[in-house]
Design a protein around this motif. Sequence first.
Motif, short mmCIF file in Angstrom:
data_model
loop_
_atom_site.label_atom_id
_atom_site.label_comp_id
_atom_site.label_asym_id
_atom_site.label_seq_id
_atom_site.Cartn_x
_atom_site.Cartn_y
_atom_site.Cartn_z
N ALA A 103 45.02 34.45 22.75
CA ALA A 103 46.08 33.65 23.42
C ALA A 103 46.82 34.31 24.48
O ALA A 103 46.84 33.91 25.63
CB ALA A 103 47.37 33.46 22.57
N LEU A 104 46.70 35.75 24.67
CA LEU A 104 47.38 36.46 25.69
C LEU A 104 46.10 36.54 26.95
O LEU A 104 46.62 36.17 28.04
CB LEU A 104 47.60 37.94 25.36
CG LEU A 104 47.97 39.00 26.67
CD1 LEU A 104 49.32 38.42 27.11
CD2 LEU A 104 48.09 40.49 26.06
N ARG A 126 52.21 28.55 30.51
CA ARG A 126 53.44 29.09 31.10
C ARG A 126 54.64 29.29 29.96
O ARG A 126 55.34 30.22 30.04
CB ARG A 126 53.96 28.60 32.30
CG ARG A 126 54.77 29.45 33.16
CD ARG A 126 55.12 28.76 34.79
NE ARG A 126 53.83 29.16 35.40
CZ ARG A 126 53.33 30.11 36.00
NH1 ARG A 126 53.86 31.33 35.72
NH2 ARG A 126 52.11 29.94 36.55
N LEU A 127 54.68 28.01 29.54
CA LEU A 127 55.98 27.91 28.42
C LEU A 127 55.68 28.65 27.36
O LEU A 127 56.51 29.26 26.63
CB LEU A 127 55.95 26.44 27.89
CG LEU A 127 56.56 25.46 28.71
CD1 LEU A 127 56.08 24.06 28.31
CD2 LEU A 127 58.18 25.70 28.97
N VAL A 128 54.33 29.01 26.82
CA VAL A 128 54.03 29.75 25.73
C VAL A 128 54.07 31.37 25.81
O VAL A 128 54.18 32.00 24.69
CB VAL A 128 52.73 29.19 25.02
CG1 VAL A 128 52.24 29.83 23.81
CG2 VAL A 128 52.82 27.70 24.60
N LEU A 129 53.49 31.54 26.74
CA LEU A 129 53.23 32.98 27.18
C LEU A 129 54.38 34.03 26.74
O LEU A 129 54.21 34.89 26.16
CB LEU A 129 52.84 33.30 28.70
CG LEU A 129 52.42 34.87 28.98
CD1 LEU A 129 51.36 35.32 28.14
CD2 LEU A 129 52.06 35.17 30.53
N PRO A 130 55.66 33.57 27.06
CA PRO A 130 56.71 34.63 26.43
C PRO A 130 56.83 34.77 25.09
O PRO A 130 56.95 36.10 24.51
CB PRO A 130 57.99 33.95 27.03
CG PRO A 130 57.73 32.95 28.17
CD PRO A 130 56.16 32.71 28.04
N PHE A 131 56.35 33.82 24.27
CA PHE A 131 56.40 33.87 22.72
C PHE A 131 55.09 34.79 22.23
O PHE A 131 54.95 35.65 21.30
CB PHE A 131 56.36 32.65 22.09
CG PHE A 131 57.79 31.83 22.72
CD1 PHE A 131 59.06 32.19 22.61
CD2 PHE A 131 57.54 30.82 23.44
CE1 PHE A 131 60.19 31.89 22.74
CE2 PHE A 131 58.66 30.25 24.13
CZ PHE A 131 59.77 30.67 23.66
N VAL A 132 53.98 34.56 22.90
CA VAL A 132 52.68 35.27 22.64
C VAL A 132 52.87 36.77 22.97
O VAL A 132 52.59 37.60 22.28
CB VAL A 132 51.49 34.73 23.58
CG1 VAL A 132 50.32 35.84 23.55
CG2 VAL A 132 51.25 33.45 23.23
#
Length: 178
Positions: A103-104, A126-132
């Motif tokens: 994912a990263l 862009r939405l998901v990356l902070p959580f990854v």
Amino acid sequence: MAKPCPTCGDLLGRGYPACPGCAEVVDRPLRAEWADLPDQDPERVADAPPGEYRWTCVDWALRLLTCEGCGGELAAGEPACVGCAAADAARWEIPAMTSNEHALRTASVVLRTPSWRRESVASTWRLVLPFVLTGAVVPAASMRQIRTQVLAGRFGELAALEAWPLAVPLLPWRRSTV
């Protein structure tokens, strides 16, 4: 839980690659493993048989190289560049990694080459990356739900959410009328 970036103020990672603070955090694993290589020759690493180097080293080597065809970052230059397309395809031949690493990697590749993808795909990553970056594993079904919300014009609503999993609001046509 995702934290705000001290540089841009958005959730850490969301400003990647333009924000230096977000870029520092996203690129840290790549740079760290690159620094541990005894021979830091980007051409040798990028041209090595699949699996000889970790994905982090291959991706960092690609960033250090310039495409002879378009003059951009190799594997991230012009969308119609054959050399960049070939380098990007070769990068994915590396053997499997953890779900979070995948994912990263996918998020960073997509966000470095947003013109290669649909806007909704880049916006979803862009939405998901902070959580990854916090170690979250994002199931494919969640990615589909989030992308559907992005396509429905709800990027702003989802960007305001600060915890994983994102509480994806129901779309008007999926709400129960009972």
